[in-house]
Design an enzyme around this catalytic site. Sequence first.
Site, PDB file in Angstrom:
ATOM      1  N   CYS A 173      11.334  45.309 -28.357  1.00 41.83           N
ATOM      2  CA  CYS A 173      12.557  45.438 -28.749  1.00 41.83           C
ATOM      3  C   CYS A 173      12.774  46.867 -29.433  1.00 41.83           C
ATOM      4  CB  CYS A 173      13.226  44.186 -29.302  1.00 41.83           C
ATOM      5  SG  CYS A 173      12.270  43.942 -30.788  1.00 41.83           S
ATOM      6  N   GLU A 210      16.958  37.788 -33.499  1.00 39.93           N
ATOM      7  CA  GLU A 210      16.623  39.160 -33.314  1.00 39.93           C
ATOM      8  C   GLU A 210      16.808  39.406 -31.797  1.00 39.93           C
ATOM      9  OE1 GLU A 210      15.659  40.824 -35.625  1.00 39.93           O
ATOM     10  OE2 GLU A 210      15.378  39.132 -37.166  1.00 39.93           O
TER      11      GLU A 210
HETATM   12  C1  UN1 Z   1       9.450  42.651 -30.272  1.00 36.70           C
HETATM   13  O1  UN1 Z   1       9.427  43.611 -29.525  1.00 36.70           O
HETATM   14  O2  UN1 Z   1      10.156  41.786 -30.312  1.00 36.70           O
HETATM   15  O3  UN1 Z   1       7.322  46.768 -34.409  1.00 36.70           O
HETATM   16  C2  UN1 Z   1       8.633  42.847 -31.698  1.00 36.70           C
HETATM   17  C3  UN1 Z   1       6.960  46.452 -33.361  1.00 36.70           C
HETATM   18  C4  UN1 Z   1       6.054  45.107 -33.277  1.00 36.70           C
HETATM   19  C5  UN1 Z   1       6.948  44.050 -33.114  1.00 36.70           C
HETATM   20  C6  UN1 Z   1       8.079  44.207 -32.034  1.00 36.70           C
HETATM   21  N1  UN1 Z   1       5.354  45.153 -34.533  1.00 36.70           N
HETATM   22  O4  UN1 Z   1       6.949  47.381 -32.483  1.00 36.70           O
END
Ligand code: UN1
Length: 530
Positions: A297, A263
């Site tokens: 992310c 990821e």
């Molecule tokens: C991340 O930033 O690695 O969808 C995960 C989202 C959160 C998870 C982010 N539930 O923004």
Amino acid sequence: MEYLANGPFRDTLVVDNWIGGSARPPGASRFERRSPQNRDDLVTLAPESQEEEVREACEKARAAQQAWARVPAPQRAQVLGRLAQLLIEKKEQLARFAAREMGKPLREARGSVQEAIDTAEFFQSEGRRLYGQTVPSELPDKELFTYRRPIGVVGVITAGNFPVAVPSWKVVPALLCGNSVVWKPSDDAPGTAALVAELWRRAGLPPGVLSVVHGGGGNAAGEYLLRQVDAGLVDKISFTGSTEVGRKVGEICGRNLSIPSLELGGKNPLVILADADLQLAVEGALWASFGTAGQRCTSAGNIIVDRRVMPTVREQLVQRARSLRIGDPLDESVDYGPMINQRFLEKWLEQVSVARDDGAEILLDGRRITPDEKPASFSGDAALGLYVTPRIIDRVKPSMRVFREECFGPTVNLVEIDGLDQAIQVANATPYGLSSAIYTRDARAMLRFKEEISAGMTSVNNSTTGAETHLPFGGNGWSGNGTRESGIWVIDAYTRWQAVNVDLSGKLQKAQIDLTDAELGPAPDFSSLT
Ligand code: UN1
């Protein structure tokens, strides 16, 4: 785990590795994690693991795995149920600790713990499914079945921005499926990881099924864990972090014929078409860009706006961004807290010159907050915290570096387009493909965007952030390698299919060969086609 007095601050948490079911005082030194909102606040001291310690954790995981896999899945799932209960009981304490240690606002830290609770509850029930299939055989008195089998030892390496939720996406399903796990948490949130590990301990796991080894990434615990793939002690890696490191993980796993779960980064587009509800769209863009100080992310990287509404969106976004409340994440009223670490801060500071070199226009420059220069509503410690004001970059084009390069932090680009076709083309023009969003009232535009955007996740009239835990999470292109986390889909990442033939006929039956013409039926007649 013990607490040491820390002057005027809350106590420092001193943590050990957890190897083979017991706490292990460090073989070498401990590293410091200081609060990003106050560099004088020493939150955690955690072991800088040595390679032997990481290796031992993997050996213990190897030794424990088969017995764990033989525990019936519904019983393995009971551990997840107890974990969910403990997380519910400790939600507030854990959220407060995480907010202090890595700097996300308390509200969001609570959400991150909730995401782990949701994950544990979902997979507790999945333990009563983990379905295989019964498949008809082409031969009489023969049965075919499929079973999911665990992969073995899983190495988990996670980032600091979601220190409770994201590790749970990996550790929970990996353990449910009968694997054992060695987890290397982020060195930005070692104390939060140790508190979560303590809840796992209380939830009850046989020794060695889950170990936690702390330390840095490169030339430290993270890299040592990857070396165990080459050593044959780790069968799979699940990694959340940068695309650059993800490529290295992929190379190591690839040469060992192992499929990692990756990821990675994102440069997520949020499209606003001319017919959108602009108030809703600006609200969504603001949250997607600046929530968690832009350190998800899934944060929006490019706001792609139809030229007919660009002047309004630009004006409202700048106005709203200027009035964001920045400060101490434990203060319930703040919109965002500090940068998680110095490295993110420096890269974010450099982004301004990248944008200027590209010829983009800096609408809101986004600066380090200092005692001499701070917004009126600022509530943190400007001298000791890693705080910054929001940045908005205008007149960005797909050819620019600033358009393509991910940058963690409160920053977003405005990109003007004309109509849906161009919006989709521009939204697909980064090398990433994690999350995406479109604001429109036109059902046909929604349909086309869903079909034509290359992204693992797409929102219609909502933010690029905020994925729910029972949908697949992951991306295309530089955002990953096609594996998905969360929901039933992640089970494919932590199991392998086994096909089983059971022949009860009492004679050797050869598939594809021992079939009479009568059993195969009459040959099809294609003569009418000629
Ligand atoms: C991340 O930033 O690695 O969808 C995960 C989202 C959160 C998870 C982010 N539930 O923004």
